[in-house]
Every structure is written in C-alpha cells, then in structure tokens.
Design an enzyme around this catalytic site. Sequence first.
Site, PDB file in Angstrom:
ATOM      1  N   ASP A 134      15.803  94.139  87.664  1.00 49.54           N
ATOM      2  CA  ASP A 134      15.784  95.210  86.656  1.00 49.54           C
ATOM      3  C   ASP A 134      16.073  96.555  87.335  1.00 49.54           C
ATOM      4  O   ASP A 134      15.239  97.085  88.053  1.00 49.54           O
ATOM      5  CB  ASP A 134      14.392  95.218  85.989  1.00 49.54           C
ATOM      6  CG  ASP A 134      14.246  96.340  84.986  1.00 49.54           C
ATOM      7  OD1 ASP A 134      13.122  96.529  84.469  1.00 49.54           O
ATOM      8  OD2 ASP A 134      15.255  97.033  84.721  1.00 49.54           O
ATOM      9  N   ASP A 187      13.275  98.720  82.528  1.00 44.75           N
ATOM     10  CA  ASP A 187      12.958  98.537  81.101  1.00 44.75           C
ATOM     11  C   ASP A 187      12.411  97.124  80.876  1.00 44.75           C
ATOM     12  O   ASP A 187      12.254  96.691  79.740  1.00 44.75           O
ATOM     13  CB  ASP A 187      14.205  98.770  80.232  1.00 44.75           C
ATOM     14  CG  ASP A 187      15.314  97.748  80.534  1.00 44.75           C
ATOM     15  OD1 ASP A 187      16.337  97.755  79.818  1.00 44.75           O
ATOM     16  OD2 ASP A 187      15.167  96.943  81.483  1.00 44.75           O
ATOM     17  N   ASP A 214      30.488  83.414  81.894  1.00 45.92           N
ATOM     18  CA  ASP A 214      30.146  82.307  81.005  1.00 45.92           C
ATOM     19  C   ASP A 214      30.978  82.441  79.723  1.00 45.92           C
ATOM     20  O   ASP A 214      30.917  83.479  79.058  1.00 45.92           O
ATOM     21  CB  ASP A 214      28.650  82.381  80.660  1.00 45.92           C
ATOM     22  CG  ASP A 214      28.000  81.009  80.675  1.00 45.92           C
ATOM     23  OD1 ASP A 214      26.943  80.850  81.320  1.00 45.92           O
ATOM     24  OD2 ASP A 214      28.584  80.091  80.045  1.00 45.92           O
ATOM     25  N   ASP A 264      30.739  77.036  78.334  1.00 46.13           N
ATOM     26  CA  ASP A 264      29.524  76.530  77.684  1.00 46.13           C
ATOM     27  C   ASP A 264      29.857  75.411  76.686  1.00 46.13           C
ATOM     28  O   ASP A 264      30.705  75.573  75.820  1.00 46.13           O
ATOM     29  CB  ASP A 264      28.874  77.704  76.936  1.00 46.13           C
ATOM     30  CG  ASP A 264      27.500  77.372  76.414  1.00 46.13           C
ATOM     31  OD1 ASP A 264      26.614  77.095  77.259  1.00 46.13           O
ATOM     32  OD2 ASP A 264      27.310  77.379  75.189  1.00 46.13           O
ATOM     33  N   GLU A 307      30.847  72.908  80.916  1.00 38.62           N
ATOM     34  CA  GLU A 307      29.554  72.258  80.777  1.00 38.62           C
ATOM     35  C   GLU A 307      29.754  71.093  79.823  1.00 38.62           C
ATOM     36  O   GLU A 307      30.206  71.299  78.696  1.00 38.62           O
ATOM     37  CB  GLU A 307      28.496  73.205  80.217  1.00 38.62           C
ATOM     38  CG  GLU A 307      27.141  72.536  80.180  1.00 38.62           C
ATOM     39  CD  GLU A 307      26.154  73.186  79.241  1.00 38.62           C
ATOM     40  OE1 GLU A 307      26.580  73.797  78.261  1.00 38.62           O
ATOM     41  OE2 GLU A 307      24.949  73.080  79.485  1.00 38.62           O
ATOM     42  N   HIS A 328      19.680  77.352  84.462  1.00 35.64           N
ATOM     43  CA  HIS A 328      18.782  78.101  83.567  1.00 35.64           C
ATOM     44  C   HIS A 328      18.226  77.248  82.438  1.00 35.64           C
ATOM     45  O   HIS A 328      17.408  77.723  81.649  1.00 35.64           O
ATOM     46  CB  HIS A 328      19.560  79.281  82.989  1.00 35.64           C
ATOM     47  CG  HIS A 328      20.713  78.849  82.152  1.00 35.64           C
ATOM     48  ND1 HIS A 328      21.834  78.213  82.674  1.00 35.64           N
ATOM     49  CD2 HIS A 328      20.918  78.884  80.822  1.00 35.64           C
ATOM     50  CE1 HIS A 328      22.660  77.912  81.702  1.00 35.64           C
ATOM     51  NE2 HIS A 328      22.137  78.304  80.557  1.00 35.64           N
ATOM     52  N   ASP A 329      18.698  75.983  82.345  1.00 36.15           N
ATOM     53  CA  ASP A 329      18.193  75.086  81.296  1.00 36.15           C
ATOM     54  C   ASP A 329      17.277  73.998  81.862  1.00 36.15           C
ATOM     55  O   ASP A 329      16.633  73.286  81.107  1.00 36.15           O
ATOM     56  CB  ASP A 329      19.359  74.354  80.608  1.00 36.15           C
ATOM     57  CG  ASP A 329      20.276  75.259  79.828  1.00 36.15           C
ATOM     58  OD1 ASP A 329      21.478  74.939  79.727  1.00 36.15           O
ATOM     59  OD2 ASP A 329      19.811  76.311  79.338  1.00 36.15           O
TER      60      ASP A 329
END
Length: 554
Positions: A21, A25, A98, A202, A256, A329-330
């Site tokens: 970050d 925020d 992506d 994706d 993917e 990330h999945d």
Amino acid sequence: MKTNWYKEAIIYQIYPRSFKDGNNDGLGDIPGIIEKIPYLKDLGVTCVWLSPIYDSPQEDNGYDISNYKDIYPPFGTLEDFKVMIKKMHEAGIKLIMDLVVNHTSTEHAWFQDVLKNKDSQYKDYYIIKKGRKNGKKPPNNWQGFFSGSVWEKLPNSDDEYYMHLFAKGQADLNWDNPKVREEVKDILRFWFDLGVDGFRCDVINLISKKSDFKNRFPTLVLTGKDAFINGPNLHKYLKELNDDVISKYDVFTVGEGPMTSLEDVKQLAGFDRHELDMVFNFNHVDVDDFFGVKYLGRKFSLRRFKKIYKKWQLGLKGHSWNTLFIENHDQRRSVGRFNTKEGNLESAKMLALTYLYMSGTPFIYQGQEIGMRQGHFKSLDEIVDVESHMIQRIRNKVFPIKLILSKKRMIEYSRDNARTPMEWDDSEYAGFSKVEPWLRVNSDYKEVNVKNNLADQNSLYHFYQQLIKIRKQEETLNKGEYVPLYMNDSKVFAYKRVYQNEEFIIVSNFFDKQIKRKFLSSLDDNDMILSNYDSHIKGELKPYECRLYKRKII
Ligand code: ISL
C-alpha cells in the site's frame, strides 16, 4: 517477431490489492509495486503477472471489469502504470497483465447501456435469453463456478435473463458476436502499445458456449458444463485473436484453463496451433480435492501427485510448454498442503525444489517465497471473497450441503487465505500499510515476513533465490528432458532433467520421517550441489530432505 522468451522466464504473480500500500489507504496499489521492484529483481524474477488493476466495482476483486482502458482509482492512474512498466523494464523485468474477457462487470458501459435502452446496440454483446414459464424461471438449470444458477433476471425486463458463470456482477460476453471479438482485439492493442509483454487469460476456455441452451442432467456442481467449457468455437476465436493481434508483438499468452485435459492443452497451446503459448491446468492442485470439487477435500497421495506430473511433463513434451505453479490467488497456501507442514522450513524448501526444477515456466505467487501461510481466520465474518459468500448462501439454503461442507472447511478453503496482505516486516500491519488493510493481516506476521527472511541466510527466501539463480544459469534445467524416477516409491518424489551429456537429479522425501533408500548409493555426494540440510546420512533421507545433483553422463 515472436522470440518465445517466456520459456526462460521466472514469473512472479502480484495480487495488487494485497502486495504493498503506497498511499496508506489500506489497499495495495501501483506506487507500492513500484517501491518493491528492487525486491523482485533481487529475488531473480524476470517477469511479473499482475492480477487485474483495471477500473472495477471490485465485486470479485477486479475480475469484474468496468473499464478495460483505465485503472481502478485506488490502485493509481494510467500515468502510474506507465512509470511502473518503464521501471520494471529498466530492471529487466517484463510485465504481463490479466485479460478477463469471458465476462465484464455489469457496471461496464456496454451492460449499463443494455439496462437503459430496450433496443441497445450492446444487447448482443451479452448472453441474454428469455426465461421459462413466462420469465418466472431461468432459461435452464445450468450452475456456475461460484454455485447457484448462471442466470439473473434483467432488471428492466419481465422475462429476460443474462448469463453469469461467476458472480451476478460478472455478465458473460457473447463471443459469437464479431463486434465483441473486435472490442477484445482493441483492448489487446491498447495494452501491447503501452509495452505490456503478454497476458494471463482468465478462464479463456469458457468464452465459447454451445448454442444448445436446453437443460442438462443435474450434477453436484457445474450442471451444464459441457455447454460452456471448451466450447465449439474456442479454437477459432483464439486463432483469430492471435492472427489479428497477438502474433504481431513479441509477447506471450498463458490461458487459465479450469477442467482442461492434456489433449485440450495440446490444442489450446500447441507449438503449431497459433492460439495460446501455455495453459494453467489444475490437475496437480486438485490432487487433494474431491475429484475436482475444491471444497470437498481428499487425502493427499504422493503417488497420485507424481502420476499427475509425469502425465503432464511427458504428455506435453514436443507439443506445448508446461506451466509450473503450486500457489495463486485462488488456491490455498502451499505450506501445509501436499504433505508439507506449516512452519516446517525443510518441507517448504523441499516442495520448492521439487516443482521449480521441472520442465516448463515457473510461477511464484506473492508471499510463497517467504512461506506465507493460510489466513487462520476465526470466523466466516472475516471472509470477504465473493466465492465464499455465494457458496455460503447455497449452504444455508440446502441442508445436505451444510452437512458435507462444514464452517471450518469453508474458512480453510476460502480464496482469502491466499489474499492476506504481503508480510514485509514485523511492524504493525506487517509493513504492508500504515492503516488497517482491507483484509486482516495474518497473525503470524512478526515471525513470517520479508525482513526476517532477508536477514536469515538459511531462510526460504534465500533458498528460492538460489534455486532461481541456478535455474537461470543451467541450460539443462531449461531444455532438459524430464525423466521420472522410482515412480512406485510412496515417499520419495525423484526425477531427472537430461540434456546432451549432462543431467540434474532431484530427490525429495515428502514425509516427516527419516527413510532408508538403496538407490541413494548410486548417487555420488560429490555431485550434490544443493540440499535443504547441511549434513547427510549415507543411504538415508532425513525428514523432508531434498537433494539436487548435477553430473556428466559418461
Ligand atoms: O480456484 C479455481 C481453480 O481451481 C476456480 O474456483 C477459479 O475460480 C476458476 O478457475 C476461475 O478463476 C478465475 O476466474 C474467476 C476469478 O474469480 C478468479 O480469481 C480467476 O482466477 C472469475 O473471473
């Protein structure tokens, strides 16, 4: 001119909202990524795969895009993007983005126009069908990836529904409409002309749907999948994208491909197919899922794991190029999966060597290199992932599902486990931010963080750094043939990579027990160039011991 540089790349996946970050925020952003480019360079990665940073309402953390040519404001601006890619290229790091074009967000201008105008020119951009029983029931019984019907009533219609294979806010595009394909080509050109070096595509094997929208025989999950997985025009459309746009740049694409077979991948990413360059297949990370049903686990079997890798390593040889990954990330974090033990450094190092030295292009997911762990969430209330919420909704409605799918498993299998903020140091919020992040920081951050890893020469980070360095300098590890060894051994994963007059041998004990193995006497310790232990016992492997040998073939 295409140079196939992807075959020698070491690719690091960044999930932007959880990486760093830069403006405090609570959300990761592009300035934060820019700040960490030196870290990526020191690790030795040569390419970054950046999960979506486009403008989006963030229902699915950016995999629901409302503007393909602008940046989600909290992540930064297009100017920030241009600075980032310039600095990455200066550091010798390529950048792939992506491409999420199976669906758009329902906030996209195209879909918004459909909602505003009955005779919108964009209506045929989406898959909109009349419901059954005068619109009271959806067009058919198909089920989506996040559970539940793939149909949602159009708010401005009495009897029409739009298709969404994922969340309601992710409306599937109608790829049979040539205008949609032209829009995608325009998006590709826009980013390629900004210097992007390729795309991770994706769920690209879902873009073509069968024209038969009748009901399908009901199954436990994904009823109707024959109609939307690997559909009839998939190859035609991919060839069209490649011929018209992608082939004109020195880039690469990795698709993917959930539920793709070996034959599917040969078709999708065959060297002579001019469609994609590689495909992410999930057979190996489904090894501990109940026949592909991720949330219904299954006991890990090393024999099954080895068989899957043998199938893909030998099956793609000469046809296509493997992707090598154990996290994304999945997926659940790899420490604690595949028979490894959370907190057991040797097991994490063993898994790293085992997967990284196979034939193909290695991918490392953010935090994997420092052994980041499952989020250890205390309750479902802490989980924000839309997939978890949609499954929870069905779980609450359908009692048998509640029986087989415990709260504990819902938490353990949630994709949020891989999405906790990157742990940079032992300061509050793990150095990710100065304010409370969008998702709770893992409580182990004082122990598991980059700072501690960098300070400890024996850390997992330095082991990954060494693995990457050796892999980049050894041609045999790039070009060598994969030769499985001792396939019947239920505790040891061993293989070699053979090229010209040289071979590398990888030996990994996947268990927390010391074991004797006769075959070790055929290996000369003088040929051992790397191990996760400093000392070795003749003829035996210590718990989770891995070894790398390099020798000439006489
Ligand atoms: O985890 C999976 C693969 O084993 C699937 O549940 C995954 O959701 C599926 O492969 C599609 O994933 C991709 O598309 C989704 C998005 O939520 C995921 O993050 C993305 O990786 C919809 O865009």
